[in-house]
Write an enzyme that holds these catalytic residues in place. Structure first.
Site, short mmCIF file in Angstrom:
data_model
loop_
_atom_site.label_atom_id
_atom_site.label_comp_id
_atom_site.label_asym_id
_atom_site.label_seq_id
_atom_site.Cartn_x
_atom_site.Cartn_y
_atom_site.Cartn_z
N CYS A 90 40.49 35.35 35.07
CA CYS A 90 41.11 36.27 36.04
C CYS A 90 40.67 37.71 35.76
CB CYS A 90 42.64 36.16 35.93
SG CYS A 90 43.55 37.41 36.84
N SER A 91 40.14 38.38 36.77
CA SER A 91 39.64 39.75 36.56
C SER A 91 40.77 40.71 36.19
CB SER A 91 38.91 40.25 37.81
OG SER A 91 39.79 40.35 38.91
#
Length: 112
Positions: free
Chosen positions: A9-10
């Site tokens: 997940c960024s």
């Protein structure tokens, strides 16, 4: 201090970078690899001061296909997150008895 982290997940990676830049010591919990127990998740929700439904990622396919539109109790929502950790909003940072969801990641600085 702990971060509940999903490396894919960024926003979670950005949150982790903020903690690394802080030079404070912290523990990384990759909750998709090391599942969170029901009791631990209940404690996190309590620290966040939110309802369990507010920690759910409602755009996840698992949620849409299995839970969306159903009338669920808080306990059932927590069980759904424990059984499907992808449903848990991320990253979550806990420090000194306080917790925050790092969305946007910059908000993490408020509890360092």
């Amino acid at each position: 201090m702990k971060i509940y982290h999903n490396p894919r997940c960024s926003k979670s990676r950005q949150g982790l970078a903020i903690l690394e830049d802080s030079k404070l010591s912290f523990e990384i919990i990759k909750y998709l690899e090391t599942p969170i127990s029901k009791i631990e998740l209940q404690e996190i929700i309590k620290l966040l001061g939110i309802a369990p439904i507010d920690l759910v990622r409602k755009n996840e396919a698992i949620w849409k296909e299995n839970f969306k539109g159903k009338s669920l109790t808080d306990s059932e929502i927590i069980t759904a997150m424990v059984e499907n950790p992808k449903l848990i909003e991320r990253p979550i940072v806990i420090n000194n008895g306080k917790a925050i969801i790092g969305r946007p990641p910059e908000i993490i600085k408020s509890i360092l």
